[in-house]
Design an enzyme around this catalytic site. Structure first.
Site: not given
Ligand code: GLA
Length: 405
Positions: A187, A311
């Site tokens: 990020e 994710e």
């Molecule tokens: C982001 C992070 C993850 C996690 C999510 C929320 O996407 O990359 O590691 O912390 O937020 O759980």
């Protein structure tokens, strides 16, 4: 993505995590004594592609996708045990949800604690699952000491670079041979396509890495990780990559890194999705369409990079709508119609992922079943139902949809 968490949310998260690690600290990993299999190989003989569903057992998700890409799940020190039956049948890759983040591994300078992560890695290896490492450098979940000198003032550039190197050397070195891919930087770019800086309006959006090192921390992190494990696949991980400005900025950054000879091998698309795109034009969710995501996959892979979905979950809440507590979903209001709608949307995205199987080298869900998801934990009582299995660990219509092709 990491939604804004109130201090209450964050401390509640901390307490839950602490309780879970206490509860499971003394429990040996169920299969730790078994001989490790080649990571990514089928977890059992019956998990081959020819496996059929039976009345009691649905088809295995990872077996169904064996010719496409590994199917992963984020796990925590509790869930890999409480959800072991699902995990072992349907997944052949794991990511530790929090246990490889900076604050988990090096809370105090020079003191590395691998206890929780090691247990999960041993579990994964004994069940033939691959392990993704997440995440080496992020603006969150990183202890304050990293950015300060002995007197509490901001640490010098040289001081921070040496801490970055030391952390990556230790951690990547420790997991060498067990973790096949790392999210090296998480990020670094904002939704408007600008680099995340130390001056973002919201405190929890600020990056002290950028504040002290500018953008140089990104390339350095990749170089350190590559030196520590030349065989590991190194990823840049980002959320909301479907926003055109953000997608383009990530692309430009990666292109430059590659031109500079920086060892980047792939891009992670977090893919925290929702049940429908937002109708609000200024909202990020407005661009959350299959078409935009396809453009993203094509653009990134045009650089010769692997793409992974890192994710994945699919919330019932539509971005841009303000929900009041009486509108929060419950088991009763998560109706069959809604489950069918969620299934259809999951189906469209999986169709896209299958279409791009030659570029996509992994799809990881952010959790296993609806009884354990960050989307319910962190949102002040707001329940969500974003995964393929329900709170009783039964396959949902979305599971049927993504395994029917
Ligand atoms: C982001 C992070 C993850 C996690 C999510 C929320 O996407 O990359 O590691 O912390 O937020 O759980």
């Amino acid at each position: 993505m990491f939604r804004s968490m109130s201090p209450i949310d964050r401390s509640a998260y901390g307490v839950t995590a602490a309780l879970l690690s206490l509860a499971f600290a003394c429990t040996p990993s169920s299969g730790a004594a078994e001989a490790p299999r080649e990571p990514g190989s089928p977890a059992s003989a019956d998990q081959g592609t020819a496996e059929q569903a039976t009345a009691e057992q649905p088809v295995s998700l990872s077996a169904k996708y064996a010719q496409y890409f590994p199917i992963g799940a984020a796990v925590d020190p509790g869930s890999y045990q409480t959800h072991a039956a699902l995990l072992e049948r349907h997944f052949n890759s794991i990511t530790t949800e929090n246990e490889m983040k900076f604050e988990s591994l090096q809370k105090t300078e020079g003191v590395f604690d691998y206890t929780a992560a090691d247990t999960m890695v041993a579990y994964a290896r004994s069940h033939g699952m691959k392990v993704r490492g997440h995440a080496l450098v992020w603006h969150r979940q990183t202890p304050d000491w990293v950015f300060k000198d002995g007197s509490g003032a901001p640490v010098s550039k040289a001081g921070l670079l040496s801490r970055l190197k030391s952390h990556i050397d230790h951690v990547v070195g420790h997991f060498k041979g067990s973790v096949y891919a790392w999210d090296v930087v998480n990020e670094a770019i904002m939704d408007d396509g600008k680099y995340r800086t130390a001056n973002e309006a919201e405190a929890d959006q600020r990056s002290p890495w950028h504040g002290i090192l500018g953008t140089s921390y990104i390339a350095e992190a990749f170089k350190y990780a590559h030196a520590a494990d030349p065989d590991a696949k190194l990823f840049y991980n980002e959320y909301r990559n479907y926003i055109p400005e953000k997608r383009q900025a990530v692309y430009e950054m990666l292109k430059q890194l590659l031109a500079d000879g920086v060892p980047v091998h792939g891009v992670g698309l977090q893919c925290h999705l929702s049940i429908e795109p937002s109708q609000v034009q200024g909202n990020h969710g407005y661009y959350q369409t299959v078409k935009e995501l396809e453009t993203t996959i094509e653009l990134y892979s045009s650089l010769g990079l692997d793409v992974q979905v890192t994710e994945l979950d699919l919330s019932l809440y539509v971005p841009g709508i303000k929900y009041t507590p009486d509108q929060y979903y419950t088991t009763a209001t998560f109706t069959p119609e809604l489950a069918a709608k969620q299934a259809a949307r999951y189906g469209e995205f999986f169709e896209l992922f299958r279409k791009h199987r030659s570029q996509i080298t992994g799809v990881t869900f952010w959790g296993i079943a609806d009884d354990n998801t960050w989307l319910s934990e962190f949102s002040s009582g707001r329940k969500d139902f974003p995964l393929l299995f329900d709170a009783e660990h039964r396959p949902k219509p979305a599971f049927e949809r993504v395994t029917t092709f």
